[in-house]
Motif scaffolding. Sequence first.
Motif, PDB file in Angstrom:
ATOM      1  N   GLN A 184       0.818  -1.211   0.000  1.00 33.79           N
ATOM      2  CA  GLN A 184       0.000   0.000   0.000  1.00 33.79           C
ATOM      3  C   GLN A 184       0.853   1.262   0.000  1.00 33.79           C
ATOM      4  O   GLN A 184       0.371   2.341  -0.314  1.00 33.79           O
ATOM      5  CB  GLN A 184      -0.935   0.009   1.212  1.00 33.79           C
ATOM      6  CG  GLN A 184      -1.993  -1.093   1.178  1.00 33.79           C
ATOM      7  CD  GLN A 184      -2.828  -1.059  -0.085  1.00 33.79           C
ATOM      8  OE1 GLN A 184      -3.396  -0.030  -0.431  1.00 33.79           O
ATOM      9  NE2 GLN A 184      -2.883  -2.168  -0.816  1.00 33.79           N
ATOM     10  N   THR A 185       2.145   1.124   0.334  1.00 32.90           N
ATOM     11  CA  THR A 185       3.029   2.285   0.350  1.00 32.90           C
ATOM     12  C   THR A 185       3.623   2.545  -1.027  1.00 32.90           C
ATOM     13  O   THR A 185       3.490   3.635  -1.576  1.00 32.90           O
ATOM     14  CB  THR A 185       4.170   2.083   1.375  1.00 32.90           C
ATOM     15  OG1 THR A 185       3.589   1.761   2.633  1.00 32.90           O
ATOM     16  CG2 THR A 185       5.030   3.329   1.491  1.00 32.90           C
ATOM     17  N   CYS A 186       4.286   1.525  -1.600  1.00 26.94           N
ATOM     18  CA  CYS A 186       5.048   1.770  -2.826  1.00 26.94           C
ATOM     19  C   CYS A 186       4.425   1.150  -4.074  1.00 26.94           C
ATOM     20  O   CYS A 186       4.803   1.499  -5.188  1.00 26.94           O
ATOM     21  CB  CYS A 186       6.489   1.286  -2.667  1.00 26.94           C
ATOM     22  SG  CYS A 186       6.663  -0.500  -2.686  1.00 26.94           S
ATOM     23  N   GLY A 187       3.509   0.209  -3.919  1.00 27.02           N
ATOM     24  CA  GLY A 187       2.890  -0.412  -5.086  1.00 27.02           C
ATOM     25  C   GLY A 187       3.588  -1.667  -5.557  1.00 27.02           C
ATOM     26  O   GLY A 187       3.199  -2.269  -6.563  1.00 27.02           O
ATOM     27  N   ASN A 188       4.622  -2.089  -4.832  1.00 22.37           N
ATOM     28  CA  ASN A 188       5.343  -3.324  -5.154  1.00 22.37           C
ATOM     29  C   ASN A 188       4.459  -4.533  -4.838  1.00 22.37           C
ATOM     30  O   ASN A 188       3.485  -4.425  -4.113  1.00 22.37           O
ATOM     31  CB  ASN A 188       6.619  -3.363  -4.301  1.00 22.37           C
ATOM     32  CG  ASN A 188       7.585  -4.439  -4.718  1.00 22.37           C
ATOM     33  OD1 ASN A 188       7.475  -5.008  -5.812  1.00 22.37           O
ATOM     34  ND2 ASN A 188       8.546  -4.736  -3.857  1.00 22.37           N
ATOM     35  N   LEU A 189       4.813  -5.682  -5.399  1.00 20.13           N
ATOM     36  CA  LEU A 189       4.136  -6.928  -5.051  1.00 20.13           C
ATOM     37  C   LEU A 189       5.014  -7.680  -4.063  1.00 20.13           C
ATOM     38  O   LEU A 189       6.213  -7.833  -4.282  1.00 20.13           O
ATOM     39  CB  LEU A 189       3.926  -7.803  -6.290  1.00 20.13           C
ATOM     40  CG  LEU A 189       2.746  -7.486  -7.194  1.00 20.13           C
ATOM     41  CD1 LEU A 189       2.783  -8.388  -8.402  1.00 20.13           C
ATOM     42  CD2 LEU A 189       1.423  -7.639  -6.455  1.00 20.13           C
TER      43      LEU A 189
END
Length: 199
Positions: free
Chosen positions: A57-62
């Motif tokens: 939710q912070t950076c959009g990484n999986l």
Amino acid sequence: MTSADINDLIRMLARLPGVGPRSARRLALTLLTERETMMKPLMMQMDKTYGQVMTCQTCGNLDSASPCHICTDTRRNRTLICVVQGIADIWAIERTRVFDGLYHVLGGVLSAIDGVKPEHLRIDELLERIRIEGTQEVVLALSATVDGQTTGHYLADRLKDTGVRIMRLAHGMPVGGELDYLDDGTLTTAMKSRTAVQR
Ligand SMILES: [Zn+2]
């Protein structure tokens, strides 16, 4: 298993990027003939990953956690954020080990043709992060495509009042080049010799 099932398997495999019908048939045959050593472990891994993977939710990484392992890594430089189009770009940059800051996934680039507008990208989230995380430098690691560069200019404009240093990857990236396709050496050089965006 009926041949209809096998055909369905081949069709699904062929939908994966980079897998044509011929490769799909070869993959299916390998899976079917090596059910215990290939198909079953793959199935179990997919099932496990499916149940665990989520978007940070912070950076959009999986990752299997949110915030992800990069966002929570205290050894990283938390005053530095690298802005990328997609998750594949994080993987490419991480592979080079040249960058020790945090990331922010935009989720694409602005595109008049594809109708991608600023509100479709995670730009407000980036501004919010810069505001609360004490960011000092933002590196725009966008593709050397027209859309990538347009997005870079737009972001530099949106960021100019935040007071952060705005950098972009050095030239030497092939024009039209997608970041993800760069070899590790070129990407390392582009990141190391990043330059300030003129404003
Ligand atoms: Zn993250």
